[in-house]
Design a protein around this motif. Structure first.
Motif, PDB file in Angstrom:
ATOM      1  N   VAL A 203      18.652  46.902  -4.687  1.00  0.00           N
ATOM      2  CA  VAL A 203      18.066  47.696  -3.603  1.00  0.00           C
ATOM      3  C   VAL A 203      16.567  47.884  -3.777  1.00  0.00           C
ATOM      4  O   VAL A 203      15.804  47.862  -2.794  1.00  0.00           O
ATOM      5  CB  VAL A 203      18.800  49.049  -3.475  1.00  0.00           C
ATOM      6  N   GLU A 204      16.085  48.047  -5.013  1.00  0.00           N
ATOM      7  CA  GLU A 204      14.655  48.298  -5.207  1.00  0.00           C
ATOM      8  C   GLU A 204      13.807  47.081  -4.868  1.00  0.00           C
ATOM      9  O   GLU A 204      12.608  47.195  -4.663  1.00  0.00           O
ATOM     10  CB  GLU A 204      14.396  48.720  -6.650  1.00  0.00           C
ATOM     11  N   HIS A 205      14.432  45.902  -4.769  1.00  0.00           N
ATOM     12  CA  HIS A 205      13.697  44.679  -4.468  1.00  0.00           C
ATOM     13  C   HIS A 205      13.752  44.315  -2.980  1.00  0.00           C
ATOM     14  O   HIS A 205      13.098  43.357  -2.569  1.00  0.00           O
ATOM     15  CB  HIS A 205      14.255  43.507  -5.278  1.00  0.00           C
ATOM     16  N   LEU A 206      14.536  45.035  -2.183  1.00  0.00           N
ATOM     17  CA  LEU A 206      14.812  44.609  -0.814  1.00  0.00           C
ATOM     18  C   LEU A 206      14.097  45.436   0.253  1.00  0.00           C
ATOM     19  O   LEU A 206      14.195  45.123   1.432  1.00  0.00           O
ATOM     20  CB  LEU A 206      16.328  44.648  -0.559  1.00  0.00           C
ATOM     21  N   GLY A 207      13.431  46.516  -0.106  1.00  0.00           N
ATOM     22  CA  GLY A 207      12.726  47.308   0.886  1.00  0.00           C
ATOM     23  C   GLY A 207      13.648  48.049   1.839  1.00  0.00           C
ATOM     24  O   GLY A 207      13.297  48.239   3.007  1.00  0.00           O
ATOM     25  N   CYS A 208      14.814  48.443   1.362  1.00  0.00           N
ATOM     26  CA  CYS A 208      15.782  49.172   2.191  1.00  0.00           C
ATOM     27  C   CYS A 208      16.355  50.305   1.352  1.00  0.00           C
ATOM     28  O   CYS A 208      15.869  50.591   0.256  1.00  0.00           O
ATOM     29  CB  CYS A 208      16.884  48.235   2.682  1.00  0.00           C
ATOM     30  N   SER A 209      17.372  50.953   1.895  1.00  0.00           N
ATOM     31  CA  SER A 209      18.041  52.034   1.175  1.00  0.00           C
ATOM     32  C   SER A 209      19.485  51.655   0.904  1.00  0.00           C
ATOM     33  O   SER A 209      20.083  50.869   1.654  1.00  0.00           O
ATOM     34  CB  SER A 209      18.017  53.326   2.010  1.00  0.00           C
ATOM     35  N   LEU A 210      20.040  52.209  -0.168  1.00  0.00           N
ATOM     36  CA  LEU A 210      21.479  52.079  -0.354  1.00  0.00           C
ATOM     37  C   LEU A 210      22.187  52.831   0.763  1.00  0.00           C
ATOM     38  O   LEU A 210      21.812  53.970   1.079  1.00  0.00           O
ATOM     39  CB  LEU A 210      21.905  52.663  -1.700  1.00  0.00           C
ATOM     40  N   GLY A 226      29.197  47.632   2.087  1.00  0.00           N
ATOM     41  CA  GLY A 226      28.171  47.935   1.102  1.00  0.00           C
ATOM     42  C   GLY A 226      27.015  46.961   1.181  1.00  0.00           C
ATOM     43  O   GLY A 226      27.103  45.890   1.783  1.00  0.00           O
ATOM     44  N   LEU A 227      25.894  47.366   0.586  1.00  0.00           N
ATOM     45  CA  LEU A 227      24.809  46.442   0.266  1.00  0.00           C
ATOM     46  C   LEU A 227      25.224  45.800  -1.045  1.00  0.00           C
ATOM     47  O   LEU A 227      25.301  46.478  -2.075  1.00  0.00           O
ATOM     48  CB  LEU A 227      23.497  47.210   0.111  1.00  0.00           C
ATOM     49  N   VAL A 228      25.525  44.514  -1.031  1.00  0.00           N
ATOM     50  CA  VAL A 228      26.229  43.948  -2.181  1.00  0.00           C
ATOM     51  C   VAL A 228      25.498  42.794  -2.862  1.00  0.00           C
ATOM     52  O   VAL A 228      26.044  42.189  -3.791  1.00  0.00           O
ATOM     53  CB  VAL A 228      27.649  43.487  -1.789  1.00  0.00           C
ATOM     54  N   GLY A 229      24.289  42.454  -2.423  1.00  0.00           N
ATOM     55  CA  GLY A 229      23.661  41.301  -3.051  1.00  0.00           C
ATOM     56  C   GLY A 229      22.192  41.189  -2.763  1.00  0.00           C
ATOM     57  O   GLY A 229      21.491  42.198  -2.581  1.00  0.00           O
ATOM     58  N   ARG A 230      21.741  39.948  -2.669  1.00  0.00           N
ATOM     59  CA  ARG A 230      20.308  39.649  -2.621  1.00  0.00           C
ATOM     60  C   ARG A 230      19.722  39.682  -1.226  1.00  0.00           C
ATOM     61  O   ARG A 230      18.537  39.417  -1.053  1.00  0.00           O
ATOM     62  CB  ARG A 230      20.061  38.274  -3.245  1.00  0.00           C
ATOM     63  N   SER A 231      20.508  39.994  -0.213  1.00  0.00           N
ATOM     64  CA  SER A 231      20.015  40.070   1.161  1.00  0.00           C
ATOM     65  C   SER A 231      20.194  41.484   1.689  1.00  0.00           C
ATOM     66  O   SER A 231      21.166  42.168   1.353  1.00  0.00           O
ATOM     67  CB  SER A 231      20.777  39.090   2.061  1.00  0.00           C
ATOM     68  N   ALA A 232      19.248  41.912   2.506  1.00  0.00           N
ATOM     69  CA  ALA A 232      19.278  43.269   3.055  1.00  0.00           C
ATOM     70  C   ALA A 232      20.237  43.328   4.238  1.00  0.00           C
ATOM     71  O   ALA A 232      19.844  43.459   5.401  1.00  0.00           O
ATOM     72  CB  ALA A 232      17.876  43.699   3.463  1.00  0.00           C
ATOM     73  N   GLU A 233      21.523  43.208   3.933  1.00  0.00           N
ATOM     74  CA  GLU A 233      22.581  43.196   4.934  1.00  0.00           C
ATOM     75  C   GLU A 233      23.667  44.200   4.537  1.00  0.00           C
ATOM     76  O   GLU A 233      23.896  44.433   3.342  1.00  0.00           O
ATOM     77  CB  GLU A 233      23.212  41.810   5.038  1.00  0.00           C
ATOM     78  N   LEU A 234      24.324  44.754   5.524  1.00  0.00           N
ATOM     79  CA  LEU A 234      25.510  45.559   5.272  1.00  0.00           C
ATOM     80  C   LEU A 234      26.713  44.621   5.382  1.00  0.00           C
ATOM     81  O   LEU A 234      26.998  44.081   6.448  1.00  0.00           O
ATOM     82  CB  LEU A 234      25.636  46.690   6.291  1.00  0.00           C
TER      83      LEU A 234
END
Length: 319
Positions: A203-210, A226-234
């Motif tokens: 999350v700290e690398h993606l510019g979003c929130s958990l 969930g946010l589960v990986g390397r892309s800022a997707e739900l």
């Protein structure tokens, strides 16, 4: 050539090599820390192994990981018999060693090793290199379609009866209907939390929130995300929708949670049980696309294991 289980030191050596393949967004040090953190997770500690294919001189030619996961087989009376299946991940051959069939040999020897495990049912993997290389080792490809839903503003709790928190994972998983097929895989709460742990790392690398929630209930239906990986997707991990209206309410909540967390979209892996419900969302901007990578493939580890074409492989099973 022979198969060995990696030592802790050998795992660290493989981490240094696999960084180029799976270290997106992270520094080499950050990637090494990620691998250590994921291996320390309770689900990994329960039975995760790194396997090495070695030449006669001891050189490591290829590697992969296995995670023990739950599965169920219906007996002749229709009762569920629990067993063990194995999710396979991180199949890797160094570039200088590719083209010699080492990955195929690794998969063949690994299958023979897993077949000797008590109560073994099947092996499951998600291929990013197409089906051909794993088909050589007896893996069968399953359909792989995704639905992409745009975020929408609003309170995620408004369309549903309740939003779920991390402490609700076990209860929510217990609400889901088990698949009506002869054989199926089924995750544990710890396995689902392993996905959430990946989101905590990235999350700290993606510019979003958990996301503040991990899913929702609407009537008798439940969704886990969930946010589960390397892309800022739900990403939807599990979805049990009992009706079109409840499916729409759950996915609307997901879209609102994606908006609240500054995520780019909601991703739903299509499954046989809810495939008829998803086309109703096309008028709301949802699109159906052939999955790019993560193709589900299954190999029986016991004779006569019944593999239904309707076997569900939700995102919660991915490794």
């Amino acid at each position: 050539m022979h198969l060995v289980a990696a030592s802790d030191e050998q795992q660290l050596q493989r981490d240094a090599l696999t960084y180029s393949e799976w270290g997106k967004l992270l520094s080499p040090q950050g990637y090494a820390a990620r691998e250590q953190r994921l291996r320390a997770h309770p689900w990994s500690r329960s039975d995760m192994r790194t396997w090495l294919l070695c030449g006669e001189d001891g050189e490591v030619l290829a590697s992969c990981e296995t995670f023990r996961t739950r599965s169920f087989l219906r007996n002749d009376e229709g009762s569920l018999v629990p067993g063990d299946s194995f999710a396979i991940a991180s199949v890797f051959t160094e570039e200088r060693l590719r083209g010699h069939g080492y990955a195929t040999r690794l998969m063949d020897l690994l299958a023979a090793e897993l077949e000797r495990q008590p109560h073994a049912h099947a092996a499951l993997l998600f291929s990013d290199v197409g089906p051909r290389i794993y088909a050589r080792s007896g893996y069968q490809e399953l359909p792989a379609w995704d639905w992409h839903l745009p975020p929408t503003p609003g309170n995620p709790g408004e369309p549903v009866d309740s939003l779920l928190r991390e402490e609700d994972l076990a209860t929510a998983l217990g609400r889901l209907r088990l698949p009506e097929v002869p054989f199926f895989f089924w995750p544990t709460p710890a396995q689902l939390d392993w996905h959430l742990e990946r989101g905590r790392i990235y999350v700290e690398h993606l510019g979003c929130s958990l996301p503040a929630s991990v899913g929702a209930n609407a009537g008798a239906s439940t969704i886990l995300w969930g946010l589960v990986g390397r892309s800022a997707e739900l990403t939807v991990l599990m979805l049990d929708a009992r009706s079109p209206s409840e499916a729409q309410a759950l996915l609307e909540a997901a879209r609102r949670e994606a908006s609240r967390s500054r995520l780019s979209r909601v991703v739903v892996w299509e499954e046989p049980s809810h495939a008829p419900l998803l086309p109703r969302l096309q008028g709301e901007g949802a699109t159906r696309v052939a999955r790019d990578g993560s193709l589900p493939m299954v190999r029986p580890l016991r004779p006569g294991l019944p593999l239904s074409p309707l076997l569900p492989t939700p995102r919660g099973l991915w490794v």
